[in-house]
Design a protein around this motif. Structure first.
Motif, mmCIF file in Angstrom:
data_model
loop_
_atom_site.group_PDB
_atom_site.id
_atom_site.type_symbol
_atom_site.label_atom_id
_atom_site.label_comp_id
_atom_site.label_asym_id
_atom_site.label_seq_id
_atom_site.Cartn_x
_atom_site.Cartn_y
_atom_site.Cartn_z
ATOM 1 N N ASN A 88 0.761 -1.212 -0.033
ATOM 2 C CA ASN A 88 -0.119 -0.051 0.121
ATOM 3 C C ASN A 88 0.702 1.393 0.053
ATOM 4 O O ASN A 88 0.405 2.356 -0.277
ATOM 5 C CB ASN A 88 -1.034 -0.057 1.190
ATOM 6 N N ALA A 150 -4.781 1.635 -0.766
ATOM 7 C CA ALA A 150 -5.813 2.085 0.032
ATOM 8 C C ALA A 150 -7.240 1.659 -0.444
ATOM 9 O O ALA A 150 -7.339 1.626 -1.605
ATOM 10 C CB ALA A 150 -5.874 3.856 0.130
ATOM 11 N N SER A 151 -8.104 1.714 0.553
ATOM 12 C CA SER A 151 -9.572 1.415 0.016
ATOM 13 C C SER A 151 -10.105 2.370 -0.728
ATOM 14 O O SER A 151 -10.052 3.619 -0.550
ATOM 15 C CB SER A 151 -10.549 1.111 1.243
ATOM 16 N N GLU A 157 -9.808 0.630 5.865
ATOM 17 C CA GLU A 157 -8.476 1.415 5.541
ATOM 18 C C GLU A 157 -7.980 0.792 4.037
ATOM 19 O O GLU A 157 -7.270 1.690 3.349
ATOM 20 C CB GLU A 157 -7.464 1.594 6.508
ATOM 21 N N TYR A 158 -7.866 -0.492 3.971
ATOM 22 C CA TYR A 158 -7.080 -0.958 2.961
ATOM 23 C C TYR A 158 -7.868 -1.860 1.959
ATOM 24 O O TYR A 158 -9.172 -2.180 2.237
ATOM 25 C CB TYR A 158 -6.295 -1.966 3.518
ATOM 26 N N ASP A 159 -7.430 -1.934 0.809
ATOM 27 C CA ASP A 159 -8.025 -2.364 -0.272
ATOM 28 C C ASP A 159 -8.159 -3.918 -0.211
ATOM 29 O O ASP A 159 -7.457 -4.605 0.604
ATOM 30 C CB ASP A 159 -7.280 -2.097 -1.688
ATOM 31 N N ILE A 191 -1.226 -7.287 1.315
ATOM 32 C CA ILE A 191 -2.125 -7.232 2.502
ATOM 33 C C ILE A 191 -2.849 -8.543 3.112
ATOM 34 O O ILE A 191 -3.147 -9.274 1.997
ATOM 35 C CB ILE A 191 -3.273 -6.331 1.863
ATOM 36 N N SER A 216 -4.884 -6.257 10.083
ATOM 37 C CA SER A 216 -5.011 -5.152 9.033
ATOM 38 C C SER A 216 -5.595 -5.613 7.947
ATOM 39 O O SER A 216 -4.939 -5.232 6.842
ATOM 40 C CB SER A 216 -3.956 -4.097 9.165
ATOM 41 N N HIS A 241 2.829 -6.453 5.579
ATOM 42 C CA HIS A 241 1.732 -5.355 6.096
ATOM 43 C C HIS A 241 1.941 -5.227 7.282
ATOM 44 O O HIS A 241 1.848 -4.131 8.123
ATOM 45 C CB HIS A 241 0.387 -5.742 5.516
#
Length: 296
Positions: A88, A150-151, A157-159, A191, A216, A241
């Motif tokens: 990320n 990033a989402s 928060e994360y993709d 991730i 995460s 991550h």
């Protein structure tokens, strides 16, 4: 470079992750990271290096392309084949994933052979086949996916793995099935999947010490783990991550594993190091363990 088992039937993978190289002139912590990476490459007897992302910081980093190039030039100090995916933090500002892929292709001499390549929204997915000692038949397939950054939606928060990536994995992994249900294939990305939460209930080795969200992961689950499970021949997944996690956890008989954080210029209390994954062609066993900086 086409990869195959050694004559003794062993194949070793070195996973490094989250090196987080920053601005030039390099911080003393970045220099410590360079040193760790060099010693791991030269002292550990491995057949493949995989970096699972957050190779660099890119936000606020001037000349991120030069920083990335200076780091990956280290790989040219050995003849070990190399593969990467991104995290990320690798492309947060101007530089793109395609820019970094081009730099990698132009800079690194010994690149692992990639097949079944597919790119979705500048996120590259590919397979690294590992052949037997006679270099005639594929024994293991390593599926490498770019898990994003990033989402894009205000949900987490994360993709997450895009549905197109999951469908690519389902179809592609099916072509490597041997039909004997032996768990032999591996998946690599940055991730962690949401199922890593369940894997914390059965940690076989390592630690889970993240102090905020223990895992995460994205909140949207697009079904990659389900397809790994239904495939029947996937041994496990390796991610990065979360810098204070380095565990090997088991969920529904699939290993969900963290690499050991390798970079000093980032958060985390774990001793920096790398992960080794050892494949055995004769027994079809797979084992994995971490090697810390203190042990190099």
């Amino acid at each position: 470079m086409r990869l195959n088992y050694r004559k003794d039937g062993i194949f070793k993978i070195l996973q490094m992750t989250d090196t987080h190289i920053g601005n030039m002139p390099f911080h003393a912590d970045d220099e410590k990271t360079f040193d760790l990476v060099r010693r791991a490459i030269h002292k550990l007897d491995v057949d493949l290096i995989i970096h699972t992302g957050d190779i660099i910081w890119s936000e606020g980093v001037k000349d991120a392309d030069i920083v990335f190039k200076k780091f990956i030039e280290i790989f040219n100090e050995s003849d070990i084949p190399v593969a990467i995916t991104f995290g990320n933090h690798d492309t947060e500002e101007i530089i793109t994933r395609s820019d970094l892929r081009q730099l990698f292709d132009q800079t690194v001499k010994n690149k692992a052979e990639k097949v079944d390549i597919a790119i979705f929204d500048d996120r590259e997915n590919y397979v690294i086949p590992i052949y037997d000692a006679s270099n005639t038949e594929i024994q293991n397939a390593l599926f490498v996916l770019d898990s994003g950054a990033a989402s894009p939606l205000p949900l987490s928060e994360y993709d997450w793995n895009q549905p197109e990536q999951v469908e690519w994995f389902r179809k592609t992994a099916h072509t490597y099935l041997k039909g004997d249900h032996v768990k032999r294939h591996l998946v690599f990305q940055h991730i962690p999947l949401p199922e890593y939460w369940q894997a914390t209930d059965k940690i076989l080795a390592g630690v889970n010490k993240e102090t905020n969200e223990r895992i995460s992961s994205p909140t949207i689950n697009t079904g990659l783990f389900a397809n790994m499970l239904l495939n029947t021949e996937i041994w496990g997944m390796f991610v990065g991550h979360d810098h204070d996690n380095n565990f090997d956890g088991l969920f529904n008989d699939i290993h969900l594993v963290y690499g050991n954080v390798s970079g000093y210029q980032t958060y985390g209390e774990l001793t920096r190091g790398v992960r080794i994954i050892e494949l055995n062609q004769h027994t079809q066993d797979i084992k994995t363990y971490t090697v810390t900086n203190d042990e190099l």
